[in-house]
Design a protein around this motif. Structure first.
Motif, PDB file in Angstrom:
ATOM      1  N   SER A   1       0.937  -1.014  -0.174  1.00 48.24           N
ATOM      2  CA  SER A   1      -0.118  -0.243  -0.241  1.00 48.24           C
ATOM      3  C   SER A   1       0.705   1.313  -0.014  1.00 48.24           C
ATOM      4  N   ALA A   2      -0.267   2.420   0.011  1.00 46.31           N
ATOM      5  CA  ALA A   2       0.999   3.485  -0.235  1.00 46.31           C
ATOM      6  C   ALA A   2       1.074   3.859   0.818  1.00 46.31           C
ATOM      7  N   ALA A   3       0.481   3.607   1.935  1.00 44.78           N
ATOM      8  CA  ALA A   3       1.263   3.893   3.737  1.00 44.78           C
ATOM      9  C   ALA A   3       2.497   3.097   3.561  1.00 44.78           C
ATOM     10  N   GLU A   4       2.641   0.947   3.096  1.00 53.24           N
ATOM     11  CA  GLU A   4       3.171  -0.132   3.090  1.00 53.24           C
ATOM     12  C   GLU A   4       4.416   0.861   2.512  1.00 53.24           C
TER      13      GLU A   4
ATOM     14  N   VAL B   1       4.766   8.848   8.780  1.00 52.13           N
ATOM     15  CA  VAL B   1       3.973   7.988   7.735  1.00 52.13           C
ATOM     16  C   VAL B   1       3.286   9.328   7.163  1.00 52.13           C
ATOM     17  N   PRO B   2       2.054   9.243   8.075  1.00 52.65           N
ATOM     18  CA  PRO B   2       0.722  10.485   8.151  1.00 52.65           C
ATOM     19  C   PRO B   2       1.130  11.453   7.549  1.00 52.65           C
TER      20      PRO B   2
ATOM     21  N   ARG C   1       7.893  10.482   0.186  1.00 51.04           N
ATOM     22  CA  ARG C   1       9.672   9.782   1.031  1.00 51.04           C
ATOM     23  C   ARG C   1      10.465  11.341   1.054  1.00 51.04           C
ATOM     24  N   LEU C   2      10.520  12.117   0.477  1.00 51.40           N
ATOM     25  CA  LEU C   2      11.204  13.712   1.506  1.00 51.40           C
ATOM     26  C   LEU C   2      10.562  14.545   2.456  1.00 51.40           C
TER      27      LEU C   2
ATOM     28  N   TYR D   1      10.561   2.714   3.905  1.00 57.87           N
ATOM     29  CA  TYR D   1      11.789   3.905   3.967  1.00 57.87           C
ATOM     30  C   TYR D   1      11.747   4.467   5.282  1.00 57.87           C
ATOM     31  N   ALA D   2      11.144   4.901   6.149  1.00 62.00           N
ATOM     32  CA  ALA D   2      10.318   5.252   7.619  1.00 62.00           C
ATOM     33  C   ALA D   2      11.384   4.425   8.024  1.00 62.00           C
ATOM     34  N   ARG D   3      11.328   2.875   7.979  1.00 59.44           N
ATOM     35  CA  ARG D   3      12.176   1.959   8.910  1.00 59.44           C
ATOM     36  C   ARG D   3      14.139   2.156   8.696  1.00 59.44           C
ATOM     37  N   LEU D   4      14.129   2.547   7.324  1.00 59.28           N
ATOM     38  CA  LEU D   4      15.491   2.632   6.883  1.00 59.28           C
ATOM     39  C   LEU D   4      15.610   4.744   7.380  1.00 59.28           C
TER      40      LEU D   4
END
Length: 200
Positions: free
Chosen positions: A94-97, A110-111, A142-143, A102-105
């Motif tokens: 999904s878009a959130a996934e 995310v929201p 992602r930015l 990326y957020a885990r890296l």
């Protein structure tokens, strides 16, 4: 005016035995933006890849705070975000996934990143069903996840409508207000007031 943080000195690049560009030099201070313009094939994408450390320069140097920017490629990679022509999304996620991976890296909310590009209503949809413009917005989201010093953007507005380009403006402005720098290859106007231009 702040001192230069990122400096290119006499860069040259060869691709397939063809000189793509030569003697490219510029400096960027915190908060500054540089637009790369020129015809297709002029070397804008190749220059961005050289600046990201993804393509070797045939000549010249890259400096970060007056030191060799590529002496430690892991460190250089951590201080920039590179957005190429491909959106680099997992179609089944999904878009959130996609943003969550990326957020885990890199960290980030995310929201809030989805909201920045008006994607919250699409958060649970798999990337494969998104339109090309929605996919591009998701790549751009992602930015918004985690601050870094330099954004390298290759045709960031491809596939975006006027409203989506306008939404990109506050994201770019917030990055620059934090001292972030932007280098963007583009054929179209970008919401980057006071950006300098380098024509290849």
């Amino acid at each position: 005016m702040e001192a230069a943080l990122f400096t290119a000195q006499d860069l040259a690049c060869w691709r397939a035995e063809r000189l793509v560009f030569a003697e490219i030099s510029f400096t960027l201070a915190p908060g500054e933006a540089l637009l790369l313009t020129g015809a297709n094939g002029a070397g804008k994408s190749s220059l961005l890849r050289v600046l990201a450390g993804l393509l070797p320069a045939a000549e010249g140097k890259l400096l970060w705070n007056n030191e060799d920017a590529l002496a430690d490629r892991v460190t250089h990679g951590a201080r920039l975000r590179y957005l190429g022509h491909q959106d680099a999304l997992k179609p089944a996620l999904s878009a959130a996934e996609n943003l969550g991976f990326y957020a885990r890296l890199h960290g980030g909310d995310v929201p809030a990143a989805l909201e920045a590009l008006d994607l919250l209503p699409l958060a649970d949809l798999p990337a494969r069903v998104l339109s090309s413009g929605q996919k591009r917005r998701l790549a751009l989201a992602r930015l918004a996840l985690a601050p870094c010093g330099l954004w390298l953007l290759d045709e960031p507005t491809v596939g975006l409508d006027t409203a989506s380009v306008a939404r990109l403006g506050p994201l770019l402005a917030a990055h620059r207000a934090r001292g972030g720098m932007v280098i963007a290859a583009t054929h179209l106007p970008l919401p980057l007031p006071d950006a300098r231009e380098l024509r290849l």
